[in-house]
Design an enzyme around this catalytic site. Structure first.
Site, mmCIF file in Angstrom:
data_model
loop_
_atom_site.group_PDB
_atom_site.id
_atom_site.type_symbol
_atom_site.label_atom_id
_atom_site.label_comp_id
_atom_site.label_asym_id
_atom_site.label_seq_id
_atom_site.Cartn_x
_atom_site.Cartn_y
_atom_site.Cartn_z
ATOM 1 C CB SER A 277 -28.702 47.264 -31.024
ATOM 2 O OG SER A 277 -28.133 47.348 -32.339
ATOM 3 C CG ASP A 278 -31.080 53.466 -30.966
ATOM 4 O OD1 ASP A 278 -30.825 53.776 -32.047
ATOM 5 O OD2 ASP A 278 -31.537 54.348 -30.148
ATOM 6 C CD1 TRP A 279 -28.098 53.160 -37.449
ATOM 7 C CD2 TRP A 279 -29.746 51.798 -36.310
ATOM 8 N NE1 TRP A 279 -28.832 52.239 -38.198
ATOM 9 C CE2 TRP A 279 -29.920 51.605 -37.657
ATOM 10 C CE3 TRP A 279 -30.477 51.241 -35.211
ATOM 11 C CZ2 TRP A 279 -31.017 50.651 -37.942
ATOM 12 C CZ3 TRP A 279 -31.300 50.387 -35.778
ATOM 13 C CH2 TRP A 279 -31.656 50.052 -36.975
ATOM 14 N N GLY A 281 -25.843 51.108 -30.146
ATOM 15 C CA GLY A 281 -26.260 50.669 -28.554
ATOM 16 C C GLY A 281 -25.613 49.394 -27.946
#
Length: 736
Positions: A277-279, A281
């Protein structure tokens, strides 16, 4: 019902992952799959869960929670940390932001510096895949020497909106160019036993409201543009991980998007790496795990620790099959083995700063685009008598873009000041300490070189009047988290340039921007260079181009609009909403993509518009001739022609090939960058990727190549095509 369908699909994909050894990432190393299966088979439940659950890798003093939360003591200070399984020899993941160098935004590691490459748009402007790979290898080498084994690199989001605050990190508007350049950079990083991501998957094309917006777009349009760029990058670079984006796509969050992560990425493309995941997200446990997310990054930045205790409980209850958790862990370990980070762990050591700085300078020099050169004003003679340098802190350095990609370059910054805009205060405006003024003075040792900050327009005009030539440096600062409010240069710089040009017709404008900008003064100046954010040797690179030591060869990877009324969305969607930094309880809203597949130059053509500068444009100090076009057909288009340097200087030409299918629209299908001496010729050959000639058929599903006559054109830009021919192509149905 939805979770049941996702659970069945998750179980099927987990089984397929265990059986299928061929695929995109690491397909050339089936032993990585076998070893990973054996390792995960020996893990306990808690050990598997350890791998799918990450931490923010540093604590930022003075920052609000959760950015000031202390990470595990083993973290070395970076964007992310994931504990390993020492019992089985599985290393921890030490993750750093990247793309433009080993980033240190927010001074997560006080005092740590690195080589700063120019912006992604500058790299894309080189159109040089070999140089992109060299740049990636340089970043990978420095990461490995600093203790990192994962780089959050490989940004390949298309520039659908030229005001996107992160366009400077990315590689332009064209699917093929962006995919090829990203893939080569990723391959370079991983050649140094460092895992690279490709990001942000997918259709993450604006920063405004990025945490809650939904990119609403048809599958056909996605497949033909944004997704194909990712597909090409993955095929060429074979990244160990794909980072899913913050935004929603057609209503579902990217990090729990069953269609994108399971159906497209892992199913159609056979991707063997893991999805992180993005941070901040992640939004769920069961839906995300079954929807294709393999690892929650920096869980402290999410609303909940979704892949911690909640995932363990979901596995124990059977809501997430054990086979799916095995698949998640296996994908992570498999990428470790494929990149060799277990056998070649990072070792802190000295870095060859001079060699790496030379790489940064070469990228800057090849990425500078000569947009205008009226009457051959450039190159300047070293014997120039007087030069007025004006604006953009050119006396101390060159501008860089801000956000998670921020690199603190060796030698320290030349100048810093507070950021601007609704969220810009989170970051500083940083200038790499490479002074164009000093480099210009060194290139013209006999000249009287003056400097004016540009803040006092009258003083700048007076300096310009007294000089043989005036060089105005103009800037546009861009940062992650916010988009540019407009395409205009900020802070009255247009008026400054117009006033200087009125005082001295021999005015040269050097742009340091993160995006295209409008140029109401264009007709009044003699020459314009787009230098983008030129990195830690940017001053030297700009001077070398100005004085002809380097013949400019860059070409635009993004069209420059003539006005914001030419954009598909003249106003940035969501710009009228009250939005917060991390999304919080921000309102959900949608961004429609009526342009569909017609991104950038294809959209200008479809709408009958003429941009200020077209995609692929870029001038040289020499001239090139095109001739003897030959086009072969059949399964695909095979194009060849002769390129000749018809001028008096050695130079490089980016010879571009475009094709138009029957009843379709012209698009780039290939290019070659060729270095030629005066009078020298070379034969250029390009074979088109058949997906670029096809349309995506969602009912098949797959790529449908129509039989018929295809038009082929070759030339210096999308609007300067010198040769025209064609050939018949056979009908075909290609897999997704």
């Amino acid at each position: 019902m939805v979770e049941g369908r996702l659970r069945r699909r998750g179980a099927m994909l987990a089984a397929a992952s265990a059986l299928v050894l061929a695929g995109s990432a690491g397909a050339q190393d089936p032993s990585a799959d076998r070893r990973a299966a054996q390792t995960v088979g020996a893990m306990t439940l808690d050990e598997k869960l350890t791998l799918v659950h990450g931490y923010f890798g540093a604590s930022i003093k003075g920052a609000p929670p959760p950015l000031n939360t202390a990470p595990p003591k083993e973290a070395i200070g970076s964007a992310g940390y994931v504990p390993g399984v020492p019992r089985l020899g599985v290393p921890a993941l030490q993750e750093s932001d990247a793309s433009l160098g080993v980033a240190n935004g927010g001074q997560l590691r006080p005092g740590d510096q690195a080589t700063a490459l120019p912006s992604g748009l500058a790299t894309a402007s080189t159109w040089n895949p070999d140089l992109a790979r060299v740049g990636g290898a340089m970043i990978g080498e420095e990461a490995h020497a600093k203790g990192f084994n994962v780089l959050l690199a490989g940004g390949v989001n298309l520039a659908r909106d030229p005001r996107n605050g992160r366009n400077f990190e990315y590689l332009g508007e064209d699917t093929l160019l962006a995919g090829v350049m990203a893939g080569e950079s990723i391959a370079g990083v991983q050649s140094r036993h460092v895992i690279s991501t490709v990001k942000h998957f997918a259709v993450n094309d604006q920063e405004t409201g990025r945490m809650t917006l939904s990119s609403d777009i048809s599958e056909k349009a996605m497949r033909e543009t944004d997704l194909l760029a990712f597909q090409i990058a993955i095929e060429r670079g074979q990244p160990g991980s794909v980072m899913c984006a913050y935004n929603r796509i057609n209503g579902d969050y990217a990090c729990e998007h069953d269609f994108l992560l399971n159906k497209v990425l892992k199913g159609d493309w056979g991707y063997r790496g893991w999805v992180m995941s993005d941070w901040g997200g992640v939004h769920s446990t069961v839906k995300a795990a079954l929807g294709g997310l393999d690892q929650q990054s920096a869980h402290t930045l999410d609303k909940a620790d979704y892949f911690g205790a909640p995932l363990k409980a979901a596995v124990e209850k059977g809501e997430v099959p054990m086979a799916r958790l095995d698949d998640m862990a296996r994908r992570i370990v498999r990428s470790m083995y494929a990149a060799g980070i277990d056998q070649h762990p990072p070792v802190k050591r000295d870095i060859d700063r001079q060699t790496h700085a030379a790489v940064a300078q070469q990228v800057a020099e090849e990425g500078i685009v000569l947009l205008k050169n009226q009457g051959g004003l450039l190159p300047l003679a070293a014997e120039a008598k007087s030069i007025a340098v004006i604006g953009a802190h050119a006396d101390v350095g060159v501008l860089s873009g801000a956000g998670s990609s921020q690199v603190i370059s060796y030698g320290g910054s030349g100048h810093e000041e507070p950021g601007t805009g609704p969220f810009g205060g989170l970051f500083k405006i940083v200038y790499h300490g490479s002074s164009p003024l000093k480099a210009i003075a060194a290139a013209a040792p006999a000249a009287k070189v003056s400097f004016s900050s540009g803040q006092d327009v009258a003083a700048a005009v007076a300096a310009a009047k007294d000089a043989d030539v005036a060089i105005v440096f103009a800037q546009q600062w861009q940062t992650e988290i916010q988009d540019a409010p407009s395409l205009s240069l900020p802070d009255g710089q247009d008026a400054l340039i117009a006033a200087v040009a009125a005082a001295n017709p021999r005015t040269i404008v050097v742009l340091e921007t993160g995006n295209p900008v409008l140029m109401p003064w264009l007709d009044e100046v003699g020459a314009v260079l787009e230098a983008w954010y030129p990195g830690q040797r940017g001053g030297e690179a700009v001077a070398n181009v100005l004085f002809g030591k380097v013949n400019p060869s860059g070409k635009l990877p993004i069209s420059f609009p003539a006005g914001e009324d030419q954009l598909p969305r003249p106003r940035i969607p969501g710009s009228d909403l009250k939005l917060s930094l991390f999304g919080g309880n921000d309102p959900l809203f949608s961004v429609a993509y009526p342009e569909g597949s017609e991104v950038g130059y294809r959209g200008f053509a479809a709408r009958g518009q003429t941009p200020l500068f077209p995609f692929g444009h870029g001038l040289s100090y020499t001239t090139f001739g095109y001739g003897d076009l030959r086009v072969g057909g059949g399964e695909t288009l095979k194009v060849s022609f002769t390129l000749t340097n018809t001028g008096q200087r050695a130079g490089q030409e980016i010879a571009q090939v475009y094709a138009t299918p029957p009843g379709g629209q012209r698009r780039l299908v290939g290019w070659k960058k060729v270095a030629l001496k005066p009078g020298e010729s070379a034969r250029v050959e390009v074979a088109a990727d058949r997906r670029l000639l096809a349309q995506y058929d969602v009912t098949a599903p797959g790529w449908r190549l129509a039989a018929g006559d295809y038009v082929v054109e070759a030339g210096a830009s999308s609007a300067d095509l010198k040769l025209k021919g064609g050939a018949k192509v056979s009908a075909a149905q290609l897999k997704p």
